[in-house]
Write a protein that holds these residues in place. Sequence first.
Motif, short mmCIF file in Angstrom:
data_model
loop_
_atom_site.label_atom_id
_atom_site.label_comp_id
_atom_site.label_asym_id
_atom_site.label_seq_id
_atom_site.Cartn_x
_atom_site.Cartn_y
_atom_site.Cartn_z
N THR A 144 79.67 38.33 45.21
CA THR A 144 80.86 37.60 44.75
C THR A 144 81.40 36.62 45.77
OG1 THR A 144 82.41 39.25 45.62
CG2 THR A 144 81.51 39.65 43.41
N LEU A 145 80.99 36.74 47.04
CA LEU A 145 81.52 35.93 48.15
C LEU A 145 82.97 36.27 48.45
CD1 LEU A 145 80.04 32.39 47.30
CD2 LEU A 145 79.02 34.21 48.67
N ASP A 146 83.45 37.38 47.94
CA ASP A 146 84.84 37.80 48.17
C ASP A 146 84.87 39.22 48.72
OD1 ASP A 146 86.35 35.53 47.20
OD2 ASP A 146 85.62 36.05 45.20
N ALA A 147 85.99 39.56 49.36
CA ALA A 147 86.21 40.94 49.79
C ALA A 147 86.55 41.79 48.57
CB ALA A 147 87.34 40.99 50.81
N HIS A 148 86.47 43.08 48.72
CA HIS A 148 86.82 43.99 47.62
C HIS A 148 88.28 43.78 47.23
CE1 HIS A 148 87.50 47.71 45.38
NE2 HIS A 148 86.18 47.79 45.26
#
Length: 464
Positions: A144-148
Amino acid sequence: ERDAYFNNLEFAKADLLVYGMGEHQTLEIVKRLDLGEPIDSMTDIRGTVYATSSARFAEQKSSIPSIVLPSFEEVSDRDKRSNTPTEEGKRAYAKAFQMQMQQENPIMGKALVQSCMQRLVVQNPPAPILDEQKFDHLFSLPFTLDAHPDYEQDGGVPALKEVQFSLTSNRGCFGSCSFCAITSHQGRMIQTRSKDSLVREAKRMTEHPAFKGYIHDLGGPTANFQGLACDHQKTHGPCPTKECLWPEPCVNLKDYHARYLDLLETLEAIPRVKKVFIRSGIRYDYLLKVCDERTRERFMNHLVRHNVSGQLKVAPEHVSPDVLDAMGKPSADLFDAFSELYQESTERAGKRQYLIPYFIAAHPQSTLQDAITLALYLHTARFVPDQVQEFYPTPGTVSTCMYYTGLDPRAGKRFAPIYVPKGRERHLQRALLQYNRPENRPLVLEALEKAHRKDLARILLTRR
């Protein structure tokens, strides 16, 4: 007291320890568990470590050749009165470390067997490297290229911003830096992704709502290592007793700067991509001594025009020949040559950009005099680093073995004694590298006095 030095695998009571990057091992373990195979029978999986009894190891008749290391008791031998490591124990530790280094080979490496507390700990050879197809597949997974999302309530993960829009183009390193453990877990055989795979990931990045047009990095442990060091590695893996770049680049070392330049230009042409920066660092000795002159000029011109955001960071680490040799780093002359080339290329491009070097204080083999030599070099260059790393031992590195044993475990060095700065001297060496700071003045004076070089106080401590 012995429990404090108990082998980690035995202490944790784990069935298997996975080392390295882990993809092959994890899939193999899951597959065999799914087929109902008991985990204690999985003793032939490369990239794993397990504990067993001497009798059972003899019964297993493994297809993997093995060698025996000095025992845990030998490498951790301590004086009963002072509870300090004995010289015999240190030498056994250095010998075991050297044997381990020589088997860090996914093709020709042997299993390592070490006796520990009436048990045997067996480290199988490294797992196979990822070929291009498997490496591409890994990065085709839906990241996702994002943090959780759970981190959003705390304001996210600030460190993510530095790597969120970076591209991993390669894995592994054939550099020879003594203070780095990358070769122990990623290996000396470079693994690369295809251009198509990198383009697909870059295009996916441009669709992310936070993407501003900048790919922060294209690289890996070392950006300009973009393929196997030599053809010999395809069938035999890395040489067990010879380094690729140290003390001089191997005559068989291949050049990949043209490939790297092609990747940069391709990614820069993608719509919505404004810039592709290089932050993972380049080995300037590889560029200067292996790359042909025409490609080097093309690479440098492109680098300073398109891939530097004001500053390029490189890692000469020191200037003293003895310290650089212990570090596995190239001579200071090569850093000076690269600095000149970088400056010329930058001026030709009509830009004001800077070269920021990293330095390490108090590395094994560095004396106070060596630290003074580096301080004078920095003074002449009119550069005092904002940040200096004071060497500290980290697991799995040659430098840590040097620090603990006082011996050089590298092949060809024959366990030669090596000077190890400890205690207060470490802080004195660091202060010398930042000699202009007022808070360091007492330490600099103390260092100069201990080295019988108080005459240098007028040079180093006089404000310019």
